[in-house]
Design a protein around this motif. Sequence first.
Motif, short mmCIF file in Angstrom:
data_model
loop_
_atom_site.label_atom_id
_atom_site.label_comp_id
_atom_site.label_asym_id
_atom_site.label_seq_id
_atom_site.Cartn_x
_atom_site.Cartn_y
_atom_site.Cartn_z
N LEU A 1 -15.66 -13.85 -83.18
CA LEU A 1 -14.52 -13.31 -82.44
C LEU A 1 -14.01 -12.01 -83.07
O LEU A 1 -13.68 -11.05 -82.36
N ILE A 2 -13.95 -11.97 -84.39
CA ILE A 2 -13.51 -10.74 -85.06
C ILE A 2 -14.50 -9.62 -84.79
O ILE A 2 -14.11 -8.48 -84.53
N GLY A 3 -15.78 -9.94 -84.80
CA GLY A 3 -16.79 -8.94 -84.50
C GLY A 3 -16.67 -8.39 -83.09
O GLY A 3 -16.86 -7.20 -82.85
N GLU A 4 -16.33 -9.25 -82.15
CA GLU A 4 -16.23 -8.84 -80.74
C GLU A 4 -14.89 -8.18 -80.42
O GLU A 4 -14.83 -7.20 -79.69
N LEU A 5 -13.82 -8.73 -80.95
CA LEU A 5 -12.48 -8.30 -80.54
C LEU A 5 -11.70 -7.60 -81.63
O LEU A 5 -10.62 -7.06 -81.36
N GLY A 6 -12.19 -7.63 -82.85
CA GLY A 6 -11.42 -7.11 -83.97
C GLY A 6 -10.51 -8.20 -84.50
O GLY A 6 -10.38 -9.28 -83.91
N ASP A 7 -9.87 -7.95 -85.61
CA ASP A 7 -8.98 -8.94 -86.22
C ASP A 7 -7.60 -8.80 -85.58
O ASP A 7 -6.70 -8.13 -86.09
N VAL A 8 -7.44 -9.43 -84.43
CA VAL A 8 -6.23 -9.29 -83.63
C VAL A 8 -4.97 -9.71 -84.39
O VAL A 8 -3.98 -8.98 -84.36
N PRO A 9 -4.96 -10.85 -85.10
CA PRO A 9 -3.73 -11.20 -85.83
C PRO A 9 -3.31 -10.12 -86.84
O PRO A 9 -2.13 -9.80 -86.96
N THR A 10 -4.28 -9.53 -87.54
CA THR A 10 -3.95 -8.48 -88.50
C THR A 10 -3.43 -7.24 -87.78
O THR A 10 -2.46 -6.62 -88.22
N GLN A 11 -4.03 -6.89 -86.66
CA GLN A 11 -3.57 -5.73 -85.89
C GLN A 11 -2.16 -5.94 -85.39
O GLN A 11 -1.32 -5.03 -85.44
N VAL A 12 -1.88 -7.14 -84.89
CA VAL A 12 -0.53 -7.45 -84.38
C VAL A 12 0.48 -7.39 -85.51
O VAL A 12 1.57 -6.83 -85.36
N ARG A 13 0.13 -7.95 -86.67
CA ARG A 13 1.05 -7.93 -87.82
C ARG A 13 1.36 -6.50 -88.23
O ARG A 13 2.51 -6.14 -88.47
N ARG A 14 0.34 -5.65 -88.31
CA ARG A 14 0.56 -4.25 -88.70
C ARG A 14 1.43 -3.51 -87.69
O ARG A 14 2.31 -2.74 -88.06
N GLU A 15 1.18 -3.75 -86.41
CA GLU A 15 1.99 -3.10 -85.37
C GLU A 15 3.44 -3.57 -85.44
O GLU A 15 4.37 -2.77 -85.31
N ALA A 16 3.64 -4.86 -85.65
CA ALA A 16 5.00 -5.40 -85.77
C ALA A 16 5.72 -4.79 -86.96
O ALA A 16 6.91 -4.45 -86.88
N GLU A 17 5.02 -4.64 -88.07
CA GLU A 17 5.63 -4.02 -89.26
C GLU A 17 5.98 -2.56 -89.01
O GLU A 17 7.03 -2.08 -89.42
N ARG A 18 5.11 -1.84 -88.27
CA ARG A 18 5.38 -0.44 -87.94
C ARG A 18 6.62 -0.33 -87.05
O ARG A 18 7.51 0.49 -87.29
N VAL A 19 6.69 -1.18 -86.03
CA VAL A 19 7.84 -1.17 -85.13
C VAL A 19 9.12 -1.50 -85.89
O VAL A 19 10.17 -0.88 -85.67
N LEU A 20 9.05 -2.46 -86.79
CA LEU A 20 10.22 -2.82 -87.60
C LEU A 20 10.69 -1.64 -88.45
O LEU A 20 11.90 -1.37 -88.52
N ARG A 21 9.76 -0.93 -89.07
CA ARG A 21 10.15 0.25 -89.87
C ARG A 21 10.81 1.31 -89.00
O ARG A 21 11.84 1.89 -89.38
N GLU A 22 10.26 1.55 -87.80
CA GLU A 22 10.87 2.53 -86.91
C GLU A 22 12.25 2.09 -86.47
O GLU A 22 13.18 2.89 -86.40
#
Length: 66
Positions: free
Chosen positions: A19-40
Amino acid sequence: MCGEDWLAVWQEAPIYDRLIGELGDVPTQVRREAERVLRELEQVMRMATPLSGQLPQQMWPQPPRQ
């Protein structure tokens, strides 16, 4: 199984790697995006807090009610 043991088994499962190979590490991507939005949001909230201590909605006059 529960807790971290269950997570470790899940992450070692071949389907997880596939799944990670096909779709990427979605949970990690979501966590990083949430942290970016929180900082903004924290930056915006700091800029919106006036030095006078008033709430932001108190800084501007309210439109007349009809």
